[in-house]
Design an enzyme around this catalytic site. Structure first.
Site, PDB file in Angstrom:
ATOM      1  N   ASP A  34      31.839 -18.721  -6.510  1.00 47.88           N
ATOM      2  CA  ASP A  34      30.860 -18.173  -7.459  1.00 47.88           C
ATOM      3  C   ASP A  34      30.126 -19.327  -8.144  1.00 47.88           C
ATOM      4  OD1 ASP A  34      30.667 -15.174  -9.057  1.00 47.88           O
ATOM      5  OD2 ASP A  34      29.797 -16.932 -10.049  1.00 47.88           O
ATOM      6  N   ILE A  35      28.815 -19.163  -8.302  1.00 49.31           N
ATOM      7  CA  ILE A  35      27.981 -20.219  -8.883  1.00 49.31           C
ATOM      8  C   ILE A  35      28.261 -20.405 -10.377  1.00 49.31           C
ATOM      9  CG2 ILE A  35      25.970 -18.810  -9.576  1.00 49.31           C
ATOM     10  CD1 ILE A  35      24.215 -20.939  -8.149  1.00 49.31           C
ATOM     11  N   ASN A  90      32.845  -4.759  -9.256  1.00 46.14           N
ATOM     12  CA  ASN A  90      32.034  -4.175 -10.318  1.00 46.14           C
ATOM     13  C   ASN A  90      31.112  -3.127  -9.710  1.00 46.14           C
ATOM     14  OD1 ASN A  90      32.980  -5.646 -12.574  1.00 46.14           O
ATOM     15  ND2 ASN A  90      31.755  -7.414 -11.976  1.00 46.14           N
ATOM     16  N   GLY A  96      28.545  -4.527 -15.519  1.00 49.75           N
ATOM     17  CA  GLY A  96      27.845  -5.809 -15.447  1.00 49.75           C
ATOM     18  C   GLY A  96      27.435  -6.184 -14.035  1.00 49.75           C
ATOM     19  N   HIS A 103      30.733  -7.048  -3.195  1.00 52.54           N
ATOM     20  CA  HIS A 103      31.460  -8.323  -3.284  1.00 52.54           C
ATOM     21  C   HIS A 103      32.747  -8.123  -4.059  1.00 52.54           C
ATOM     22  CE1 HIS A 103      28.407  -8.106  -6.473  1.00 52.54           C
ATOM     23  NE2 HIS A 103      29.272  -8.699  -7.266  1.00 52.54           N
ATOM     24  N   LEU A 104      33.788  -8.745  -3.541  1.00 53.50           N
ATOM     25  CA  LEU A 104      35.104  -8.707  -4.174  1.00 53.50           C
ATOM     26  C   LEU A 104      35.308 -10.038  -4.894  1.00 53.50           C
ATOM     27  CD1 LEU A 104      37.915  -7.410  -4.539  1.00 53.50           C
ATOM     28  CD2 LEU A 104      38.547  -8.383  -2.308  1.00 53.50           C
TER      29      LEU A 104
HETATM   30  P1  5GP Z   1      28.589  -9.048 -10.269  1.00 55.06           P
HETATM   31  O1  5GP Z   1      28.301  -9.263 -11.723  1.00 55.06           O
HETATM   32  O2  5GP Z   1      27.420  -8.417  -9.548  1.00 55.06           O
HETATM   33  O3  5GP Z   1      29.870  -8.303 -10.020  1.00 55.06           O
HETATM   34  O4  5GP Z   1      28.847 -10.463  -9.658  1.00 55.06           O
HETATM   35  C1  5GP Z   1      27.840 -11.251  -9.128  1.00 55.06           C
HETATM   36  C2  5GP Z   1      28.368 -12.672  -9.110  1.00 55.06           C
HETATM   37  O5  5GP Z   1      27.532 -13.427  -8.289  1.00 55.06           O
HETATM   38  C3  5GP Z   1      28.370 -13.341 -10.497  1.00 55.06           C
HETATM   39  O6  5GP Z   1      29.689 -13.750 -10.821  1.00 55.06           O
HETATM   40  C4  5GP Z   1      27.415 -14.519 -10.315  1.00 55.06           C
HETATM   41  O7  5GP Z   1      27.826 -15.677 -11.002  1.00 55.06           O
HETATM   42  C5  5GP Z   1      27.403 -14.708  -8.822  1.00 55.06           C
HETATM   43  N1  5GP Z   1      26.159 -15.230  -8.282  1.00 55.06           N
HETATM   44  C6  5GP Z   1      24.895 -14.809  -8.574  1.00 55.06           C
HETATM   45  N2  5GP Z   1      23.987 -15.492  -7.852  1.00 55.06           N
HETATM   46  C7  5GP Z   1      24.696 -16.369  -7.090  1.00 55.06           C
HETATM   47  C8  5GP Z   1      24.305 -17.353  -6.134  1.00 55.06           C
HETATM   48  O8  5GP Z   1      23.121 -17.563  -5.820  1.00 55.06           O
HETATM   49  N3  5GP Z   1      25.297 -18.074  -5.541  1.00 55.06           N
HETATM   50  C9  5GP Z   1      26.615 -17.873  -5.864  1.00 55.06           C
HETATM   51  N4  5GP Z   1      27.526 -18.646  -5.228  1.00 55.06           N
HETATM   52  N5  5GP Z   1      27.021 -16.947  -6.752  1.00 55.06           N
HETATM   53  C10 5GP Z   1      26.069 -16.204  -7.364  1.00 55.06           C
END
Ligand code: 5GP
Ligand code: ZN
Length: 117
Positions: A34-35, A90, A96, A103-104
Site C-alpha cells: 500500500d502506498i 472495505n 472509507g 482488494h484485500l
Molecule cells: P480502500 O480505502 O479503498 O479500502 O483502500 C484503498 C487503498 O489503496 C488505500 O489504503 C490506499 O492507500 C491505497 N492506494 C491508493 N492508490 C494507490 C496507488 O496508486 N498505489 C498503491 N500501492 N496503493 C494505493
C-alpha cells in the site's frame, strides 16, 4: 472474465501501466504494498480481473477469492507476521472504500486493536 477497465487504478497497476512494489503474485491475483501504509506491513491483494468490491462477489468468484486468502497467508509468512494479522475488505462510503477494484488489505506488524476506529 471481465475486461480490464482502462480507467481503473488497480487494473492499471495489475497491467503494469502504473508502478507498484510487488509483494507476491499468482495466476489470478497480484499483491503489492500500500502506498500509504496503516501498519508496518500493509499489502493489498487484488484479483487480476476487475471485480468492483466484495458486495459484487458471487459464486463464480469462489476460486479467485480462495487464491486471495492463500496469498494473504503467504504474505504473512514472508513478512514474518507470526503474531497475527488482519484481513479487511472495505465496502461502500461508510467504510472509507476509495478504489473500486476489489482488494484485500493484509495488515500486521503491530497490535491492531478491536474494534477498529
Ligand atoms: P480502500 O480505502 O479503498 O479500502 O483502500 C484503498 C487503498 O489503496 C488505500 O489504503 C490506499 O492507500 C491505497 N492506494 C491508493 N492508490 C494507490 C496507488 O496508486 N498505489 C498503491 N500501492 N496503493 C494505493
Ligand atoms: Zn479494476
Amino acid at each position: 472474465m471481465p475486461s480490464p477497465d482502462p480507467d481503473c487504478l488497480f487494473c492499471r497497476i495489475v497491467a503494469g501501466e502504473l508502478p507498484s512494489t510487488e509483494a507476491a503474485s499468482s495466476e489470478r491475483t497480484y499483491a503489492f504494498h500500500d502506498i500509504n501504509p496503516g501498519a508496518p506491513t500493509h499489502v493489498l491483494v487484488v484479483p487480476r480481473e476487475h471485480v468492483t468490491d466484495a458486495a459484487a462477489v458471487g459464486p463464480e468468484h469462489a476460486g479467485v477469492l480462495a487464491e486471495m486468502l492463500v496469498m494473504a497467508r503467504k504474505i504473512a509468512d514472508s513478512e514474518g507476521l507470526e503474531g497475527g494479522y488482519r484481513l479487511v475488505f472495505n465496502v461502500g462510503e461508510d467504510s472509507g472504500n476509495s478504489v473500486p477494484h476489489l482488494h484485500l488489505h493484509v495488515l500486521g506488524g503491530r497490535p491492531m486493536g478491536w474494534p477498529p476506529g
